[in-house]
Write a protein that holds these residues in place. Structure first.
Motif, PDB file in Angstrom:
ATOM      1  N   VAL A 102       5.675  15.128   0.408  1.00  0.00           N
ATOM      2  CA  VAL A 102       6.265  14.392   1.029  1.00  0.00           C
ATOM      3  C   VAL A 102       5.740  14.125   2.389  1.00  0.00           C
ATOM      4  CG1 VAL A 102       8.637  14.775   2.476  1.00  0.00           C
ATOM      5  CG2 VAL A 102       8.386  16.147   0.499  1.00  0.00           C
ATOM      6  N   ASP A 103       6.106  12.777   2.616  1.00  0.00           N
ATOM      7  CA  ASP A 103       5.257  12.235   3.740  1.00  0.00           C
ATOM      8  C   ASP A 103       6.611  11.515   4.841  1.00  0.00           C
ATOM      9  OD1 ASP A 103       6.421   9.549   2.709  1.00  0.00           O
ATOM     10  OD2 ASP A 103       4.923   8.978   1.902  1.00  0.00           O
ATOM     11  N   VAL A 104       6.162  11.022   5.935  1.00  0.00           N
ATOM     12  CA  VAL A 104       7.226  10.652   6.861  1.00  0.00           C
ATOM     13  C   VAL A 104       8.400   9.982   6.311  1.00  0.00           C
ATOM     14  CG1 VAL A 104       5.938   8.659   7.799  1.00  0.00           C
ATOM     15  CG2 VAL A 104       7.695   9.963   9.227  1.00  0.00           C
ATOM     16  N   THR A 105       8.116   8.664   5.588  1.00  0.00           N
ATOM     17  CA  THR A 105       9.275   7.940   5.112  1.00  0.00           C
ATOM     18  C   THR A 105      10.235   8.835   3.974  1.00  0.00           C
ATOM     19  OG1 THR A 105       7.430   7.350   3.298  1.00  0.00           O
ATOM     20  CG2 THR A 105       7.913   5.842   5.226  1.00  0.00           C
ATOM     21  N   ASP A 106       9.428   9.826   3.148  1.00  0.00           N
ATOM     22  CA  ASP A 106      10.344  10.495   2.386  1.00  0.00           C
ATOM     23  C   ASP A 106      11.086  11.314   3.186  1.00  0.00           C
ATOM     24  OD1 ASP A 106       9.326   9.838  -0.016  1.00  0.00           O
ATOM     25  OD2 ASP A 106       7.470  11.109   0.220  1.00  0.00           O
ATOM     26  N   SER A 107      10.952  11.922   4.400  1.00  0.00           N
ATOM     27  CA  SER A 107      11.517  12.764   5.200  1.00  0.00           C
ATOM     28  C   SER A 107      12.838  11.887   5.851  1.00  0.00           C
ATOM     29  CB  SER A 107      10.716  13.499   6.420  1.00  0.00           C
ATOM     30  OG  SER A 107       9.831  14.296   5.835  1.00  0.00           O
ATOM     31  N   LEU A 108      12.504  10.878   6.295  1.00  0.00           N
ATOM     32  CA  LEU A 108      13.556   9.882   7.148  1.00  0.00           C
ATOM     33  C   LEU A 108      14.382   9.439   5.691  1.00  0.00           C
ATOM     34  CD1 LEU A 108      11.209   7.672   9.138  1.00  0.00           C
ATOM     35  CD2 LEU A 108      12.765   9.218   9.858  1.00  0.00           C
ATOM     36  N   LEU A 109      14.035   8.985   4.632  1.00  0.00           N
ATOM     37  CA  LEU A 109      15.033   8.609   3.439  1.00  0.00           C
ATOM     38  C   LEU A 109      15.761   9.745   3.022  1.00  0.00           C
ATOM     39  CD1 LEU A 109      12.797   5.873   1.719  1.00  0.00           C
ATOM     40  CD2 LEU A 109      14.640   5.435   3.304  1.00  0.00           C
ATOM     41  N   GLY A 110      15.152  10.801   3.224  1.00  0.00           N
ATOM     42  CA  GLY A 110      15.890  12.094   2.655  1.00  0.00           C
ATOM     43  C   GLY A 110      17.017  12.446   3.538  1.00  0.00           C
ATOM     44  N   LEU A 154       0.759  -1.312  -0.048  1.00  0.00           N
ATOM     45  CA  LEU A 154       0.160  -0.020  -0.007  1.00  0.00           C
ATOM     46  C   LEU A 154       0.776   1.346  -0.099  1.00  0.00           C
ATOM     47  CD1 LEU A 154      -2.828  -1.042   2.491  1.00  0.00           C
ATOM     48  CD2 LEU A 154      -2.866  -1.073   0.293  1.00  0.00           C
ATOM     49  N   GLY A 155       2.290   1.260  -0.409  1.00  0.00           N
ATOM     50  CA  GLY A 155       2.979   2.273  -0.493  1.00  0.00           C
ATOM     51  C   GLY A 155       3.968   2.453   0.851  1.00  0.00           C
ATOM     52  N   GLN A 156       4.979   3.238   0.607  1.00  0.00           N
ATOM     53  CA  GLN A 156       5.993   3.272   1.650  1.00  0.00           C
ATOM     54  C   GLN A 156       5.289   3.789   2.876  1.00  0.00           C
ATOM     55  OE1 GLN A 156       9.104   5.707   0.345  1.00  0.00           O
ATOM     56  NE2 GLN A 156       9.796   4.293  -1.243  1.00  0.00           N
ATOM     57  N   PHE A 157       4.494   4.919   3.133  1.00  0.00           N
ATOM     58  CA  PHE A 157       3.909   5.382   4.094  1.00  0.00           C
ATOM     59  C   PHE A 157       3.239   4.292   5.058  1.00  0.00           C
ATOM     60  CE2 PHE A 157       0.368   7.261   6.816  1.00  0.00           C
ATOM     61  CZ  PHE A 157       1.167   8.155   7.367  1.00  0.00           C
ATOM     62  N   ALA A 158       2.072   3.524   4.316  1.00  0.00           N
ATOM     63  CA  ALA A 158       1.603   2.585   4.853  1.00  0.00           C
ATOM     64  C   ALA A 158       2.418   1.518   5.446  1.00  0.00           C
ATOM     65  CB  ALA A 158       0.580   1.742   4.107  1.00  0.00           C
ATOM     66  N   SER A 159       3.467   1.058   4.646  1.00  0.00           N
ATOM     67  CA  SER A 159       4.448   0.108   4.931  1.00  0.00           C
ATOM     68  C   SER A 159       5.314   0.424   6.369  1.00  0.00           C
ATOM     69  CB  SER A 159       5.360  -0.095   3.721  1.00  0.00           C
ATOM     70  OG  SER A 159       6.149  -1.229   4.119  1.00  0.00           O
ATOM     71  N   ALA A 160       5.563   1.850   6.242  1.00  0.00           N
ATOM     72  CA  ALA A 160       6.425   2.383   7.410  1.00  0.00           C
ATOM     73  C   ALA A 160       5.272   2.444   8.759  1.00  0.00           C
ATOM     74  CB  ALA A 160       6.890   3.913   7.051  1.00  0.00           C
ATOM     75  N   LEU A 161       4.196   2.805   8.619  1.00  0.00           N
ATOM     76  CA  LEU A 161       3.028   2.705   9.620  1.00  0.00           C
ATOM     77  C   LEU A 161       3.031   1.275  10.085  1.00  0.00           C
ATOM     78  CD1 LEU A 161       1.176   4.357  11.259  1.00  0.00           C
ATOM     79  CD2 LEU A 161      -0.552   3.765   9.719  1.00  0.00           C
ATOM     80  N   PHE A 162       3.037   0.465   9.245  1.00  0.00           N
ATOM     81  CA  PHE A 162       2.927  -1.010   9.560  1.00  0.00           C
ATOM     82  C   PHE A 162       4.048  -1.668  10.645  1.00  0.00           C
ATOM     83  CE2 PHE A 162       4.081  -5.443   9.287  1.00  0.00           C
ATOM     84  CZ  PHE A 162       2.986  -6.093   9.343  1.00  0.00           C
TER      85      PHE A 162
END
Length: 370
Positions: free
Chosen positions: A251-259, A111-119
């Motif tokens: 930009v979501d939370v995973t984008d920020s972390l990977l950034g 379901l995308g990087q954000f959903a995966s990060a939330l999981f």
């Protein structure tokens, strides 16, 4: 144009060039040093592929970090001088890595990087992606081929227990340890989970170094003590003149972390290049600035120095607005994206191979023209 040129110039295919186990002179130690790159792996793979076919030599030593560790691991399983096997293995690896069903960058839920990060947060997982890199390396790493190739493999990792960068080398480590080190070196923070190496949790060596300057320095210094000149091919996946661009969309939370990881890698690359230039490619501060300028503008790729020769293979893009993001860890899921990366790596290799090494005493002329 470049892609067509690349397909036409694919001299590495076994149909166009039949060479098996070329007798080569191993008197000159040669190091393939490959830096980090995330999902730009096909670009590094392509550059390595072209260099091997454009030059009449093979590498005796290999040193890689992160994606570069994967490239060097693949080379370490090819018999020295066997061009047919090299081409066959690299073509297969390029196609397999860009297959969405086999790529090690697989989210926990589709379901995308954000959903995966939330999981990952909810279920106390260590990373956005599953631990597929370990399975990927398990499938690709053949111990018998590795042991029989006759090459020296070094992998850069970051030891989270010691909080220090260290090198794992095949000269004093068994295949199991080397395999664990390869997985650890690709364990990008946030993206992939850590790996245990010799009892300690370890991660991507890119935390400390974007290119294997520690291994390059050791290679040069060790052979210089023995009175031997060497050659180094340094492969860099990033344009070395501009910092990574920001994401243009939301930009979501995973984008920020990977950034953060991307920014850290860029700063490490800047520091590593400066160290390499000051320590081995120049004799003064003024000369170091000239060398850095020539590297970033693509005017100089090859260097002839007292220790031997060094070639820098990196994509050059002098238009800031066209610079690409360093890595977003998306799967390269189309032939178009893959071919763009392959062509970019090939172009960097051709540029580097078409330049001849220049003696350092010619810098006075260069400096006068700046």
């Amino acid at each position: 144009m470049l892609l067509c040129m690349y397909k036409e110039k694919r001299i590495y295919t076994t149909k166009s060039k039949k060479i098996t186990k070329i007798p080569m002179n191993r008197d000159t130690p040669r190091l393939l040093a490959v830096g980090s790159g995330g999902n730009l792996f096909p670009e590094l793979l392509s550059a390595c592929h072209e260099i091997r076919n454009l030059e009449d030599y093979d590498w005796t030593h290999l040193a890689g970090i992160s994606a570069g560790a994967l490239v060097c691991a693949l080379v370490s399983m090819v018999p020295y001088g066997d061009l047919d096997t090299f081409n066959r293995d690299f073509e297969r690896a390029r196609l397999k890595f860009t297959d969405t069903t086999t790529s090690p960058f697989q989210p926990w839920i589709p379901l995308g990087q954000f959903a995966s990060a939330l999981f990952a947060v909810l279920f106390h997982k260590e990373s956005v992606f599953k631990n597929n890199m370990s399975q990927f390396v398990d499938q690709e790493f053949c111990r018998a081929k590795y042991l029989s190739s006759g090459r020296v493999l070094s992998v850069g990792i970051f030891d989270t227990v010691l909080q220090a960068y260290r090198t794992v080398c095949s000269e004093n480590c068994n295949p199991t340890t080397m395999q664990h080190a390869i997985v650890a070196s690709t364990a990008v923070p946030v993206a992939c989970p850590s790996q245990t190496v010799q009892g300690n949790k370890c991660r991507d060596g890119g935390i400390a170094h974007a290119i294997p300057v520690v291994e390059i320095a050791r290679f040069i210094d060790d052979h210089r003590k023995k009175g031997k000149k060497v050659h180094v091919d340094l492969l860099i996946s990033d344009s070395i003149q501009w910092p990574p661009s920001e994401k243009q969309t939301a930009v979501d939370v995973t984008d920020s972390l990977l950034g953060v990881c991307v920014s850290m890698a860029w700063l490490n690359l800047e520091r590593d290049l400066e160290f390499l230039v000051r320590q081995y490619l120049s004799d003064s501060d003024d000369e170091a600035q000239i060398v850095l300028h020539l590297l970033r503008t693509g005017k100089k790729c090859n260097f002839k120095r007292p220790f031997g020769t060094l070639r820098v293979v990196a994509p050059i893009d002098l238009t800031p607005r066209d610079r690409r993001r360093r890595s977003n860890f998306d799967v390269v899921d189309s032939d178009k994206k893959r071919d763009q990366l392959v062509a970019r790596g090939a172009k960097a290799a051709w540029r580097a191979c078409n330049k001849r090494p220049v003696d350092s005493d010619k810098f006075n002329t260069i400096k006068a023209s700046m």
